[in-house]
Design a protein around this motif. Structure first.
Motif, PDB file in Angstrom:
ATOM      1  N   ARG A 150      47.846  25.875  54.963  1.00  0.00           N
ATOM      2  CA  ARG A 150      47.868  26.940  55.968  1.00  0.00           C
ATOM      3  C   ARG A 150      47.658  28.241  55.232  1.00  0.00           C
ATOM      4  N   ASP A 188      52.070  33.581  54.089  1.00  0.00           N
ATOM      5  CA  ASP A 188      52.786  34.617  54.813  1.00  0.00           C
ATOM      6  C   ASP A 188      53.703  35.265  53.782  1.00  0.00           C
ATOM      7  N   ASP A 232      51.357  37.730  46.229  1.00  0.00           N
ATOM      8  CA  ASP A 232      52.570  38.016  46.996  1.00  0.00           C
ATOM      9  C   ASP A 232      53.730  38.281  46.056  1.00  0.00           C
ATOM     10  N   GLU A 247      50.757  36.984  52.897  1.00  0.00           N
ATOM     11  CA  GLU A 247      49.378  37.276  52.491  1.00  0.00           C
ATOM     12  C   GLU A 247      48.441  37.435  53.691  1.00  0.00           C
TER      13      GLU A 247
HETATM   14  N1  GLY Z   1      53.586  33.610  50.525  1.00  0.00           N
HETATM   15  C1  GLY Z   1      54.001  32.317  50.198  1.00  0.00           C
HETATM   16  C2  GLY Z   1      53.797  31.326  51.247  1.00  0.00           C
HETATM   17  O1  GLY Z   1      53.245  31.577  52.298  1.00  0.00           O
HETATM   18  O2  GLY Z   1      54.190  30.192  51.032  1.00  0.00           O
END
Ligand code: GLY
Ligand code: AMP
Length: 414
Positions: A284, A287, A209, A289
């Motif tokens: 989890r 995000d 990311d 990703e």
């Molecule tokens: N992309 C980093 C996170 O979800 O923490």
């Protein structure tokens, strides 16, 4: 099958759509959801964890899938409450989710189980922090609690460290809490996702990311301005090292420590010259990703998660395409310091890529911005070059007043 997906962002929309495409065609419910998610899922009317569990029971939900981390550690914990109510949950208990919620808990776990990570000292006040830094810069300071991605500061010099320490200990920006002073590591970063079912695990498609706001990894840290995913991001030798030194010892450590884990576990790694080291765990999916990885998934995610939540490990149910997936985020004006809502989004109809909504609202005039990160525009192709060209071209068709987008996603750090 009825599945409830908990959360409201682009990650949850990607999970909802992938679960919905499973062969058994499950009915998807969501809480709190978003206007975009409600195109595929039915809302659960609840005003807290207790009523959410009651509603899930009344609806006959077969599986609860945790998207967002906050519910895992709120109150009694989403998974704990699901277990008490007899609802299988794909997502760990509150105790196990401390791996994400407390940096100090995670660091103690890593050290106890001999998993490679940066050296760190936990401190409780300003002076102890300065003493632990010991004049060594750059240094990394991590607030020991959930801080919406803003609790980590990589400080180049004493002035930057003192500014952050003042925010943490004097202004109490994140509330009460301790701080880790961590060794500064260098190397490319990679996000590895495990699907953990007690003592077994499957390593999913890796991703990278882009956390900084601007091109060239400049500007402030954000929740993520884009991502690239492919099985080709890590070769077989690197994946084996990551599995042997990090993933397998983590899963074994959870077992040894009596920390039950069924769900996605995200390993944020730095590929240092001394080998891969853990910089963080998240309990989890990542995000953004998730928005990049989910379109590469083939098979039966609903069956995989339902079985896993019941303690039955069925890795044969899912696989990943060999190609590449690139996700470009469009963020609203002012992000990440603030965000701007109500700006009309143009060009969605012309966009030929997959679009996941991170923060939008549907109005009579059309979709408008409703948060910091607004849209994830995602394209797949057999080669990296084709996937990134397509993702950027399609993302360029969409805009709104003040929109911010990086033009080097899947180019930089590759
Ligand atoms: N992309 C980093 C996170 O979800 O923490
Ligand atoms: P975290 O929230 O722990 O993922 O940290 C946010 C970002 O800070 C990471 O993605 C890294 O870019 C950076 N970071 C965290 N820990 C370190 C470290 N020990 N050395 C260098 N950079 C780090």
């Amino acid at each position: 099958m009825k599945i409830a997906v908990i959360g409201k962002g682009g990650r949850e929309q990607a999970l909802v759509e992938t679960l919905a495409a499973s062969p058994c065609k499950p009915e998807i419910y969501t809480f709190p959801g978003s206007d975009a998610i409600l195109q595929t899922a039915t809302p659960i009317q609840a005003d807290g964890l207790g009523s959410l569990i009651e509603q899930m029971k009344a609806l006959g939900i077969d599986l609860c899938v945790a998207g967002e981390e906050s519910y895992l550690v709120k109150g009694e914990g989403l998974a704990n409450c699901c277990h008490a109510a007899g609802i299988p949950c794909w997502g760990p208990t509150k105790q196990s989710a401390q791996l994400e919620a407390s940096k100090e808990f995670a660091k103690d776990f890593l050290v106890r189980h001999n998993i490679p990570t940066g050296k760190a000292t936990a401190v409780a006040d300003y002076d102890a922090a300065l003493a632990a830094i010991g004049g060594q810069y750059p240094t990394v300071l991590k607030f020991d609690g959930l801080a919406a991605g803003k609790g980590v500061a990589v400080c180049a010099d004493a002035a930057a460290a003192e500014d952050f320490l003042r925010e943490v200990f004097l202004e109490k920006r994140f509330g009460e809490g301790r701080l880790l002073v961590e060794e500064f590591l260098t190397g490319p970063e990679i996000s590895i996702f495990g699907a953990i079912c007690d003592d077994k695990y499957l390593i999913l498609c890796p991703a990278r990311d882009y956390k900084r706001l601007q091109d060239g990894d400049e500007g402030p840290n954000t929740g993520g301005m884009g991502a690239v995913a492919s099985r080709q991001l890590a070769d077989a030798a690197l994946l084996k090292t990551i599995e042997d030194t990090i993933v397998a010892p983590t899963v074994a450590g959870l077992q040894q420590d009596g920390l039950p884990y069924r769900g996605f576990l995200y390993f944020g790694l730095m590929l240092t010259p001394q080998g891969p080291k853990v910089i963080e765990y998240n309990c989890r999916f990542g995000d953004p990703e998730c928005e990049a990885v989910m379109p590469l998934l083939r098979g039966d995610l609903a069956g995989f998660c339902l079985n896993g939540a019941k303690g039955v490990f069925t890795p044969e149910l899912i696989s990943f395409d060999d190609g590449w997936s690139v996700c470009c985020i469009l963020a609203s004006a002012g992000y990440p310091a603030s965000s701007h809502s109500g700006d009309l989004i143009r060009g969605l109809d012309a966009c030929g890529a997959r679009v996941f909504h991170c923060g939008t609202k549907k109005t009579d005039a059309g979709w408008v911005t409703n948060g910091g990160r607004v849209l994830a525009i995602v394209a797949q192709a057999p080669t990296l070059d084709a996937a990134r060209t397509l993702a950027h071209a399609e993302a360029a068709k969409v805009d709104f007043d003040g929109s911010q987008r990086r033009s080097d996603i899947a180019y930089k750090n590759m």
